[in-house]
Enzyme design. Sequence first.
Site, PDB file in Angstrom:
ATOM      1  N   SER A 114       3.720   2.906  -2.140  1.00  0.00           N
ATOM      2  CA  SER A 114       2.901   2.331  -3.208  1.00  0.00           C
ATOM      3  C   SER A 114       2.464   3.391  -4.199  1.00  0.00           C
ATOM      4  O   SER A 114       2.258   4.559  -3.842  1.00  0.00           O
ATOM      5  CB  SER A 114       1.654   1.670  -2.600  1.00  0.00           C
ATOM      6  OG  SER A 114       0.753   1.255  -3.615  1.00  0.00           O
ATOM      7  N   TYR A 143      -5.833   1.549   1.850  1.00  0.00           N
ATOM      8  CA  TYR A 143      -4.456   1.061   1.671  1.00  0.00           C
ATOM      9  C   TYR A 143      -3.560   2.176   1.148  1.00  0.00           C
ATOM     10  O   TYR A 143      -2.489   2.456   1.705  1.00  0.00           O
ATOM     11  CB  TYR A 143      -4.446  -0.131   0.716  1.00  0.00           C
ATOM     12  CG  TYR A 143      -3.072  -0.460   0.185  1.00  0.00           C
ATOM     13  CD1 TYR A 143      -2.123  -1.074   1.010  1.00  0.00           C
ATOM     14  CD2 TYR A 143      -2.705  -0.152  -1.130  1.00  0.00           C
ATOM     15  CE1 TYR A 143      -0.852  -1.367   0.537  1.00  0.00           C
ATOM     16  CE2 TYR A 143      -1.444  -0.443  -1.607  1.00  0.00           C
ATOM     17  CZ  TYR A 143      -0.526  -1.050  -0.777  1.00  0.00           C
ATOM     18  OH  TYR A 143       0.728  -1.338  -1.234  1.00  0.00           O
ATOM     19  N   LYS A 184      -1.415 -15.096  -2.920  1.00  0.00           N
ATOM     20  CA  LYS A 184      -2.121 -13.820  -2.807  1.00  0.00           C
ATOM     21  C   LYS A 184      -3.581 -13.880  -3.248  1.00  0.00           C
ATOM     22  O   LYS A 184      -4.296 -12.887  -3.131  1.00  0.00           O
ATOM     23  CB  LYS A 184      -1.380 -12.743  -3.604  1.00  0.00           C
ATOM     24  CG  LYS A 184      -0.036 -12.355  -2.971  1.00  0.00           C
ATOM     25  CD  LYS A 184       0.747 -11.392  -3.838  1.00  0.00           C
ATOM     26  CE  LYS A 184       0.088 -10.050  -4.004  1.00  0.00           C
ATOM     27  NZ  LYS A 184       0.021  -9.269  -2.767  1.00  0.00           N
TER      28      LYS A 184
END
Length: 328
Positions: A114, A143, A184
């Site tokens: 990411s 994350y 989402k």
Amino acid sequence: MIVVTGGAGFIGSNILAQLSEDGRTGLVVCDWLENGDKWRNIANCELEDVIAPEALFDFLHKNAGQIDAVIHMGAISSTTETDVDLIVRSNIRLTNDLWDWATATGTRLIYASSAATYGDGDTGFDDDMGLDALAQLKPLNAYGWSKHMVDRRIARHLSAGGAKPPQWAGLKFFNVYGPNEYHKGGQKSVVAHIHPDARSGGPVRLFKSHNPNYEDGGQLRDFVYVKDCARVVSWLLETPSVSGLFNLGTGEARSFKDLAHATFSALNRQANIEYVDTPEQIRDKYQYFTQAQMDRLRQAGYTQPFTSLEDGVADYVRTYLEADDSYR
């Protein structure tokens, strides 16, 4: 077979759709479908099987000789998730175990990293896999840290001459938008969030800038259309000689104001935008600029153009969000 973890999710289902369009068969989804319409993300694909994540390694061990590649998109992808133990189990432990399994069985592995690994971007957005370069990155949330830890572990193993899968690729996704993200909730792209209000003529709401260097709506992101992401994965499968850690954006930062204007334009409406304060709980960790450095993917041989923001938003809005069937 090709196993796609998180295959019913946003990026995973678009990868499956691309592989189906490529004529590939033996596609296996590993995901939870839960309640609601998430199953529709994969309803148009020709699938070999659907398995639950808790059954993944039993399936892999049983079918090891028949699996050509694992595409690992499954993760806790929320940047606001506060259960760090859950993030460790889902993002670190699972990816490390898949790397070890793929190495032991000689199976190709593509996994999701990411752009969150770059933190506030002060050190740039260079997908340099050198140990010193990776050590400079400071993710802003758990994350991003989880993705960064996996990247660093792999880099460290490779630097020490450790064993590896016959092909592997880590993809640092930037701001992805496009069809099949409807499940989402708050993590949907800005296009999906503002579309209903833009459709009715607005106003749509964007965050104010709390940085004097950026005007309201002038915060910049590298917005990349999910179909382009899926095409990169398809190319990697067709190019087994290529391995590495790669940024996956467009290489061009655009503003949220540009994104909103593109959404209104796709609907043939005049732009109508209001600006609201960025929530205090994310204000101190808010990124004002991201832009993928794309040299390494290009040097590896990927030559296809990336969809412009205007063309990508137009396709998303007109082909999906405005259609009776909004799923790819």
